[in-house]
Design an enzyme around this catalytic site. Structure first.
Site, short mmCIF file in Angstrom:
data_model
loop_
_atom_site.label_atom_id
_atom_site.label_comp_id
_atom_site.label_asym_id
_atom_site.label_seq_id
_atom_site.Cartn_x
_atom_site.Cartn_y
_atom_site.Cartn_z
N LYS A 173 0.88 -1.18 0.00
CA LYS A 173 0.00 0.00 0.00
C LYS A 173 0.91 1.22 0.00
O LYS A 173 1.74 1.38 0.89
CB LYS A 173 -0.88 0.01 1.25
CG LYS A 173 -1.67 1.30 1.43
CD LYS A 173 -2.63 1.19 2.59
CE LYS A 173 -3.33 2.50 2.85
NZ LYS A 173 -4.39 2.38 3.84
C1 5RP Z 1 -1.47 5.18 7.53
C2 5RP Z 1 -2.54 4.32 7.00
C3 5RP Z 1 -3.88 4.82 7.32
O1 5RP Z 1 -4.25 4.66 8.61
C4 5RP Z 1 -4.94 4.63 6.34
O2 5RP Z 1 -5.14 3.29 6.03
C5 5RP Z 1 -4.72 5.50 5.14
O3 5RP Z 1 -5.89 5.66 4.38
P1 5RP Z 1 -6.25 7.07 3.73
O4 5RP Z 1 -4.95 7.78 3.48
O5 5RP Z 1 -6.94 6.71 2.43
O6 5RP Z 1 -7.15 7.80 4.66
O7 5RP Z 1 -2.31 3.30 6.37
O8 5RP Z 1 -0.24 4.91 6.97
#
Ligand code: 5RP
Length: 260
Positions: A173
């Site tokens: 991610k």
């Molecule tokens: C931080 C994360 C977050 O908590 C989250 O999953 C990010 O999602 P978004 O940026 O779409 O709100 O992974 O590193």
């Protein structure tokens, strides 16, 4: 890859489309009561029919997700230990494999902080979590976290993504950036993008569109969905981009028609 690992991965990334809309609601683990997540029973549960997979902490899973949603695949966050008030990179593994299995996680998520003060600790945690995940057939999603001082350009994000893949992460991610296709071409495992801070809806839909056009398998999006003025319409518009090849304009039209 053994059957358990394949089975769990197919619950995270839809094998029909090769894509995924993951709904990320894990923010509270370092941000506390994040706007839009104060009462997840009201704000998040109605969105679940439109998510392929839910990324969250075990606390919210136990307290807010009702039993009738128990069939939804989950990716549990397995790292934490710092807060927004302190050095963010000082994270450790926070979840045991036994609890991950008890909660039937389809995957586990852990943040790495390449270039930050506790870089080594987070890379070591990733390696240990991958070792454990391999034992039980549980895929690991590595989040290339970006601290206040850290870059978000293709050079930095490619570096962090490739390191995570080399250490054995099954899914990455990361953030969308200019020349994103370069990151994809040097990353040997599937990539999903975070949405980042809340953007106007047309911009968030364009971000999702550009990411999948340039090779991401989908989104693991949080704030741009649950902080939208119309989260139910927004998650369906994001789905249209990811799974139905809608353009950002078509998806925004869908958003507008659904919000009414
Ligand atoms: C931080 C994360 C977050 O908590 C989250 O999953 C990010 O999602 P978004 O940026 O779409 O709100 O992974 O590193």
């Amino acid at each position: 890859m053994d059957w358990g690992m394949k089975n769990r991965l197919s619950r995270i990334i839809n094998p029909g489309t090769g894509r995924t809309v993951m709904l990320a609601v894990d923010h509270g683990y370092f941000l506390g009561p994040t706007s839009g997540l104060e009462r997840p029973q009201e704000s998040i549960v109605p969105l679940l029919p439109y998510a392929d997979c839910l990324m969250l902490n075990r606390g919210m899973l136990r307290s807010a997700i009702p039993a009738e949603k128990a069939g939804l695949p989950i990716v549990l966050r397995a790292s934490g230990g710092s807060s927004v008030l302190k050095e963010l990179s000082n994270e450790e593994i926070t979840l045991s494999m036994e609890d991950a299995i008890r909660l039937n996680a389809s995957g586990l998520a852990l943040s790495i902080f390449v270039g930050a003060e506790y870089e080594k600790q987070t890379l070591d945690s990733l390696s240990r979590l991958v070792n454990e995940g391999e034992k039980y057939g549980i895929p690991i999603l590595a989040v290339t976290a970006v601290g206040k001082e850290m870059g978000r350009d293709v050079r930095y994000l490619s570096l962090a993504s490739r390191i995570a893949a080399e250490l054995g992460a099954h899914v990455i991610k990361t953030y969308y950036c200019e020349d994103f296709e370069k990151l994809i071409s040097s990353c040997p495992v599937p990539v999903v993008i975070a949405g980042g801070k809340k953007l106007p809806e047309p911009e968030a839909l364009e971000l999702a569109y550009n990411a999948v056009q340039r090779g991401a398998v989908g989104v693991d999006m949080g704030r741009n969905i649950f902080q939208s003025e119309h989260p139910l319409a927004m998650i369906q518009a994001v789905r249209a981009v990811v799974h139905e090849k809608a353009t950002p304009e078509q998806a925004f039209d869908l958003y507008n028609s659904l919000k009414n």
